[in-house]
Enzyme design. Sequence first.
Site, PDB file in Angstrom:
ATOM      1  N   ASN A  39     -32.112  11.208  -5.760  1.00  0.00           N
ATOM      2  CA  ASN A  39     -33.002  10.417  -4.917  1.00  0.00           C
ATOM      3  C   ASN A  39     -32.770   8.932  -5.166  1.00  0.00           C
ATOM      4  O   ASN A  39     -32.432   8.505  -6.267  1.00  0.00           O
ATOM      5  CB  ASN A  39     -34.471  10.807  -5.114  1.00  0.00           C
ATOM      6  CG  ASN A  39     -34.981  10.674  -6.522  1.00  0.00           C
ATOM      7  OD1 ASN A  39     -34.312  11.028  -7.483  1.00  0.00           O
ATOM      8  ND2 ASN A  39     -36.195  10.170  -6.659  1.00  0.00           N
ATOM      9  N   VAL A  40     -32.920   8.148  -4.107  1.00  0.00           N
ATOM     10  CA  VAL A  40     -32.742   6.699  -4.159  1.00  0.00           C
ATOM     11  C   VAL A  40     -33.956   6.087  -3.466  1.00  0.00           C
ATOM     12  O   VAL A  40     -34.075   6.144  -2.242  1.00  0.00           O
ATOM     13  CB  VAL A  40     -31.434   6.263  -3.450  1.00  0.00           C
ATOM     14  CG1 VAL A  40     -31.285   4.749  -3.501  1.00  0.00           C
ATOM     15  CG2 VAL A  40     -30.230   6.947  -4.076  1.00  0.00           C
ATOM     16  N   GLU A  52     -31.468  15.953  -1.984  1.00  0.00           N
ATOM     17  CA  GLU A  52     -30.815  16.935  -1.128  1.00  0.00           C
ATOM     18  C   GLU A  52     -30.073  16.248   0.023  1.00  0.00           C
ATOM     19  O   GLU A  52     -28.962  16.646   0.370  1.00  0.00           O
ATOM     20  CB  GLU A  52     -31.847  17.925  -0.554  1.00  0.00           C
ATOM     21  CG  GLU A  52     -32.599  18.708  -1.600  1.00  0.00           C
ATOM     22  CD  GLU A  52     -33.883  18.029  -2.070  1.00  0.00           C
ATOM     23  OE1 GLU A  52     -34.763  18.753  -2.550  1.00  0.00           O
ATOM     24  OE2 GLU A  52     -34.005  16.787  -1.975  1.00  0.00           O
ATOM     25  N   CYS A  86     -36.079  17.843   4.099  1.00  0.00           N
ATOM     26  CA  CYS A  86     -34.859  18.371   3.481  1.00  0.00           C
ATOM     27  C   CYS A  86     -34.693  19.858   3.752  1.00  0.00           C
ATOM     28  O   CYS A  86     -33.572  20.343   3.848  1.00  0.00           O
ATOM     29  CB  CYS A  86     -34.850  18.073   1.986  1.00  0.00           C
ATOM     30  SG  CYS A  86     -34.462  16.338   1.655  1.00  0.00           S
TER      31      CYS A  86
END
Length: 130
Positions: A39-40, A52, A86
């Site tokens: 994750n960003v 994902e 996702c």
Amino acid sequence: MSLIDAARAVRDNAHAPYSQFKVGAAIRTASGRVYAGCNVENAAYPEGTCAEAGAIAAMVAAGEREIAEVAVIADAPEPVPPCGGCRQRLAEFAGPEVPVIMATVHGRTRTATVGELLPGAFRKVHLPKD
């Protein structure tokens, strides 16, 4: 390296300065290749990217389109499933029978299929044909 190990390794690279909730994901394709993502987060909160989504983007960038297995890992008391968005992203490239292994950094796991996580997924077959 197992799929969970690949997700665990990339999780360390997550950019999560706001939530402190680092997530790693790894995808094995039908060809056997593994793609990972983390994750960003972004100061404009809704503009972040899920782990994902990052793994799927890496897979697509490499020219692959078929997911055979997914692993997601986070530091949580219970295994964390993919978010709704996702789940739909996974359903774009994975059949309903594809396993999704959800794990904690402390070793707890749960496995469900894409179809169990997103019953009634909106798919290509629902779109009008030319």
